[in-house]
Design a protein around this motif. Structure first.
Motif, PDB file in Angstrom:
ATOM      1  N   PHE A 178       8.444   2.748   7.169  1.00 36.30           N
ATOM      2  CA  PHE A 178       8.309   2.897   5.723  1.00 36.30           C
ATOM      3  C   PHE A 178       8.721   4.300   5.281  1.00 36.30           C
ATOM      4  CE2 PHE A 178       4.747  -0.362   6.239  1.00 36.30           C
ATOM      5  CZ  PHE A 178       5.555  -1.422   5.825  1.00 36.30           C
ATOM      6  N   GLY A 179       8.452   5.293   6.123  1.00 38.14           N
ATOM      7  CA  GLY A 179       8.855   6.655   5.796  1.00 38.14           C
ATOM      8  C   GLY A 179      10.367   6.777   5.675  1.00 38.14           C
TER       9      GLY A 179
ATOM     10  N   GLN B 219       2.052   6.475  -6.662  1.00 40.44           N
ATOM     11  CA  GLN B 219       0.938   7.215  -7.264  1.00 40.44           C
ATOM     12  C   GLN B 219       0.822   8.645  -6.742  1.00 40.44           C
ATOM     13  OE1 GLN B 219      -2.754   5.022  -8.245  1.00 40.44           O
ATOM     14  NE2 GLN B 219      -1.935   3.389  -6.937  1.00 40.44           N
ATOM     15  N   LEU B 220       1.108   8.857  -5.469  1.00 38.07           N
ATOM     16  CA  LEU B 220       0.882  10.181  -4.887  1.00 38.07           C
ATOM     17  C   LEU B 220       2.165  10.947  -4.585  1.00 38.07           C
ATOM     18  CD1 LEU B 220      -2.116   9.403  -2.494  1.00 38.07           C
ATOM     19  CD2 LEU B 220      -2.150  10.286  -4.827  1.00 38.07           C
ATOM     20  N   ASN B 221       3.323  10.324  -4.800  1.00 38.43           N
ATOM     21  CA  ASN B 221       4.606  10.995  -4.596  1.00 38.43           C
ATOM     22  C   ASN B 221       4.655  11.676  -3.225  1.00 38.43           C
ATOM     23  OD1 ASN B 221       7.176  11.929  -5.143  1.00 38.43           O
ATOM     24  ND2 ASN B 221       6.519  13.581  -6.507  1.00 38.43           N
ATOM     25  N   VAL B 222       4.315  10.901  -2.194  1.00 36.12           N
ATOM     26  CA  VAL B 222       4.150  11.461  -0.861  1.00 36.12           C
ATOM     27  C   VAL B 222       5.493  11.849  -0.238  1.00 36.12           C
ATOM     28  CG1 VAL B 222       4.226   9.221   0.339  1.00 36.12           C
ATOM     29  CG2 VAL B 222       2.977  11.142   1.358  1.00 36.12           C
TER      30      VAL B 222
ATOM     31  N   PHE C  23       0.832  -1.202   0.000  1.00 38.30           N
ATOM     32  CA  PHE C  23       0.000   0.000   0.000  1.00 38.30           C
ATOM     33  C   PHE C  23       0.869   1.256   0.000  1.00 38.30           C
ATOM     34  CE2 PHE C  23      -1.890   3.319   2.771  1.00 38.30           C
ATOM     35  CZ  PHE C  23      -2.894   3.749   1.913  1.00 38.30           C
ATOM     36  N   VAL C  24       1.860   1.282   0.865  1.00 39.50           N
ATOM     37  CA  VAL C  24       2.741   2.449   0.949  1.00 39.50           C
ATOM     38  C   VAL C  24       3.474   2.647  -0.373  1.00 39.50           C
ATOM     39  CG1 VAL C  24       4.795   3.386   2.066  1.00 39.50           C
ATOM     40  CG2 VAL C  24       2.984   2.360   3.451  1.00 39.50           C
ATOM     41  N   LYS C  25       4.070   1.582  -0.889  1.00 38.60           N
ATOM     42  CA  LYS C  25       4.879   1.695  -2.114  1.00 38.60           C
ATOM     43  C   LYS C  25       4.003   1.998  -3.326  1.00 38.60           C
ATOM     44  CE  LYS C  25       8.524   1.046  -4.855  1.00 38.60           C
ATOM     45  NZ  LYS C  25       7.863   1.161  -6.187  1.00 38.60           N
ATOM     46  N   ASN C  26       2.934   1.224  -3.514  1.00 37.60           N
ATOM     47  CA  ASN C  26       2.152   1.324  -4.743  1.00 37.60           C
ATOM     48  C   ASN C  26       1.250   2.554  -4.780  1.00 37.60           C
ATOM     49  OD1 ASN C  26       3.327  -1.113  -5.315  1.00 37.60           O
ATOM     50  ND2 ASN C  26       1.472  -2.335  -5.014  1.00 37.60           N
TER      51      ASN C  26
END
Length: 311
Positions: free
Chosen positions: A141-142, A113-116, A105-108
């Motif tokens: 993950f951050g 997708q959102l370039n967070v 979820f975090v990666k995809n």
């Protein structure tokens, strides 16, 4: 503000600050989070993104859940769009999505997708398959993917003391004023005016029968309510009965609105009804004349409350 989905190619490449949630009702607690989101976006020169889900996860994961929502997805988008966001990202919630691991979820989604670059999330937020990951996992993950995690503290959440569930409970018990206080706006329904049996017109109280647009939209407890609507850019007031029309031995639930000093033909039109207060329970009267007398009293009571509200 723009609404995007995972299937579109117009996803922004500009780095973003994101908050995640269902946001049913977009109540004052949600609004506080979104204010923080837009503030961070301005401070860090990022775009602000709310990542929300539809259908509601409980609709997918709990097959027998007859959950009623405070907003349709169209209403949720409309309310969110008024809060100064750059994007609303609507993630379709499916069983396949529910099986996605937290890292996927975090990666995809968040990264690809959102370039967070910054995530604002509640202290008790869980995500990923079986909701197994928490804010500490998100921080890990951050570090891996290069984004910051900002926690919405328990104190911040508790200070507001609002939840979508509390608002649903208030509406289900007919407590309109509590729902309004928690939402920060008058609860409303959208629907289409359809033809009824014409009982109201015969009793000097013509009504617009409302067919609500979405079956999952929460309808407040049966009873008589004070309402308002907009017609040709003007506020009109009235009262509404939700229920079974027991005086006429009704066997089907109806939603009927009577507007004061209003004679326009609304059949076939889309209409929004806002709930201002509740007058009484629905009940069966011994005669039509007794019902008419009560409706006259309801109208007097409603007009007095509206006058006080507009002082």
């Amino acid at each position: 503000m723009k609404v995007i989905t995972a299937t579109e190619h117009s996803i922004p490449k500009t780095p973003s600050v994101v908050t995640i949630g269902t946001f049913d009702g977009v109540h004052i607690g949600h609004q506080k989070i979104i204010k923080k989101l837009t503030t961070r976006a301005a401070e860090q020169n990022l775009i602000s993104v709310v990542l929300t889900f539809f259908p509601h996860p409980r609709m997918v994961l709990q097959h027998n859940a007859n959950i009623k929502l405070l907003n349709t997805i169209a209403e949720r988008k409309e309310i969110l769009s008024a809060l100064g966001l750059d994007y609303i990202f609507v993630q379709e919630f499916t069983m396949a999505f529910a099986e996605m691991s937290a890292r996927e979820f975090v990666k995809n989604v968040l990264v690809d997708q959102l370039n967070v670059k910054h995530v604002i999330i509640g202290y008790d937020h869980h995500f990923g398959k079986n909701r197994a990951a928490n804010i500490d996992d998100l921080r890990v993950f951050g570090s891996e993917f290069g984004f910051q995690v900002e926690e919405i503290s328990a104190q911040d959440v508790d200070d507001v003391a609002v939840s979508s569930t509390k608002i649903r409970n208030a509406l289900n018990s007919g407590d309109i004023l509590t729902a309004t206080a928690f939402l920060g706006y008058d609860y409303y329904i959208n629907g289409t005016v359809v033809r009824g049996k014409g009982f109201g017109k015969k009793m000097e109280f013509p009504t617009a029968n409302i067919r609500v647009d979405e079956a999952y939209k929460l309808i407040p407890k049966n009873g008589v309510y004070i309402i308002s609507s907009m017609y040709r850019d003007k506020i009109i007031y009235g009262m509404m009965n939700i229920g079974m029309n027991p005086t006429f031995d009704g066997n089907k639930k109806t939603i009927e609105a009577h507007f004061f000093d209003f004679n326009e033909d609304l059949y076939g039109q889309k209409i929004r009804i806002s709930f201002l207060d509740r007058l009484r329970d629905e009940r069966k009267f011994e005669s039509v004349d007794a019902l008419i007398a009560q409706l006259r009293q309801d109208r007097t009571n409603a007009q007095q409350i509206i006058a006080q509200r507009n002082v």
